[in-house]
Design a protein around this motif. Sequence first.
Motif, PDB file in Angstrom:
ATOM      1  N   ASN A  37      32.103 -53.267 -67.099  1.00  0.00           N
ATOM      2  CA  ASN A  37      32.645 -53.499 -65.832  1.00  0.00           C
ATOM      3  C   ASN A  37      31.785 -54.524 -65.529  1.00  0.00           C
ATOM      4  O   ASN A  37      30.354 -54.644 -65.500  1.00  0.00           O
ATOM      5  CB  ASN A  37      31.409 -52.204 -65.813  1.00  0.00           C
ATOM      6  N   PRO A  38      32.498 -55.847 -64.682  1.00  0.00           N
ATOM      7  CA  PRO A  38      31.497 -56.944 -64.361  1.00  0.00           C
ATOM      8  C   PRO A  38      30.284 -56.693 -62.603  1.00  0.00           C
ATOM      9  O   PRO A  38      30.126 -57.076 -62.493  1.00  0.00           O
ATOM     10  CB  PRO A  38      32.555 -57.534 -63.675  1.00  0.00           C
ATOM     11  N   LYS A  39      30.466 -55.408 -62.829  1.00  0.00           N
ATOM     12  CA  LYS A  39      29.632 -54.455 -61.481  1.00  0.00           C
ATOM     13  C   LYS A  39      28.192 -54.141 -62.182  1.00  0.00           C
ATOM     14  O   LYS A  39      27.458 -53.997 -61.939  1.00  0.00           O
ATOM     15  CB  LYS A  39      29.852 -53.387 -61.311  1.00  0.00           C
ATOM     16  N   THR A  40      27.866 -55.002 -63.572  1.00  0.00           N
ATOM     17  CA  THR A  40      26.770 -55.038 -64.303  1.00  0.00           C
ATOM     18  C   THR A  40      25.850 -56.126 -64.207  1.00  0.00           C
ATOM     19  O   THR A  40      24.840 -56.460 -64.902  1.00  0.00           O
ATOM     20  CB  THR A  40      27.210 -54.505 -65.824  1.00  0.00           C
ATOM     21  N   ALA A 199      36.472 -44.495 -68.099  1.00  0.00           N
ATOM     22  CA  ALA A 199      36.737 -45.811 -69.048  1.00  0.00           C
ATOM     23  C   ALA A 199      35.936 -46.833 -68.165  1.00  0.00           C
ATOM     24  O   ALA A 199      35.584 -48.205 -68.492  1.00  0.00           O
ATOM     25  CB  ALA A 199      38.045 -46.617 -68.817  1.00  0.00           C
ATOM     26  N   ASP A 200      35.293 -46.468 -67.637  1.00  0.00           N
ATOM     27  CA  ASP A 200      33.899 -47.898 -66.586  1.00  0.00           C
ATOM     28  C   ASP A 200      34.373 -48.941 -66.166  1.00  0.00           C
ATOM     29  O   ASP A 200      34.480 -50.356 -66.411  1.00  0.00           O
ATOM     30  CB  ASP A 200      33.364 -47.845 -66.949  1.00  0.00           C
ATOM     31  N   VAL A 201      36.081 -48.665 -65.356  1.00  0.00           N
ATOM     32  CA  VAL A 201      36.379 -49.853 -64.743  1.00  0.00           C
ATOM     33  C   VAL A 201      35.896 -50.312 -63.688  1.00  0.00           C
ATOM     34  O   VAL A 201      35.129 -49.424 -62.921  1.00  0.00           O
ATOM     35  CB  VAL A 201      38.260 -49.172 -63.798  1.00  0.00           C
ATOM     36  N   SER A 202      36.178 -51.420 -62.783  1.00  0.00           N
ATOM     37  CA  SER A 202      35.078 -51.831 -62.311  1.00  0.00           C
ATOM     38  C   SER A 202      35.902 -51.063 -60.397  1.00  0.00           C
ATOM     39  O   SER A 202      36.851 -51.287 -60.553  1.00  0.00           O
ATOM     40  CB  SER A 202      34.843 -53.027 -61.836  1.00  0.00           C
TER      41      SER A 202
END
Length: 342
Positions: A37-40, A199-202
């Motif tokens: 996830n790019p939020k990480t 699925a940890d989508v952004s």
Amino acid sequence: MAVDTRYPFEFASGFFGQSGAGSPHHCPFDFDNANANPKTCPKVIVDNDIGPDGPGHIPPHISLAALTRAYHEGTFGDVEDWFDVEQHGCRVLPTVLLSMIRKYFPRDPVDGSASYPPPFTDLGGPSFANMTNYPYPLEFVNLVGDSCDAEKAKRPGAFVDCYETHSPNMGPGSENDFPDYLDAGHGSPHFCTQDGKDADVSNDWCPYIFFGPNRGKYRHPHIAFSALEVFLANQAGVEGCGTTWDDNDGMYFPATPDTSAAFPKMEEVDGHPDDPEQPKLNKCGFIWPGDDGDKRKAVPGVFNIELYLTPTPPSRTRKLPKCKNGKARKLRTVQQMVESGQ
């Protein structure tokens, strides 16, 4: 995106083909775009306002809050002096804006940190003329029921504008209003599927509010901030500043220059053909990039590249989603991915 409006404190990532490009999240060149996830990824966060990265990322809703409070309080001089068209067009000068922000959102005198409350609270929202603050009214955050109670518990005394209050319909809104496939309460203005969040989508890949009395009414705070800047400049008689910020209402997409962002593969929600598309999932998660590719491209502007060029620490592992066959994929470090050729 805030880069479209030349918001001065976004500190966006460049369009290098990585996930999250153009956002304040800076994913490095070795980021596992297809699984993580790019939020990480980190933002540009600093402990002072005078370094090479200035004050670092300041969310646009904070600038909107500070600007409204400064205007109503009347303690920052004449409004026309907030502008210099030759230097910065019909935008509030960054030095003036930062002074406003620091009055209402000061840095901690010990460690230099700054706290920016979320836009769906009165703590991080704009101000009425009587200096009463209120939540940003076009956020429509996905908080409801237990998740709303948990957010209120974190901010005693604050008004938190959850679904119950921002979307009443013949009575308070409730989780029963949500389509049954959505993950209710994950705390952003986006509305993702339950499988998508598993699925940890952004969140940024999911639609804004599309049901209830406020469907389709979300507006980015950076758009509201830019509109307010131009309105104040016009009202103050600043030469060359019109009455509106955007006269094409988004009819031209992508804009010039093209700052459109890459998405994963998207698909129609089964059984809900009239609802917005959501990220397509395979047995082990989302599929990135989507049909438009990673959108690596040259975009005019100033972008931070330090974080992009800083390798992910080998000790950091990525939490990969579980496959639908019940077998979880093994956590791997970036170093292991490189060694395996992935």
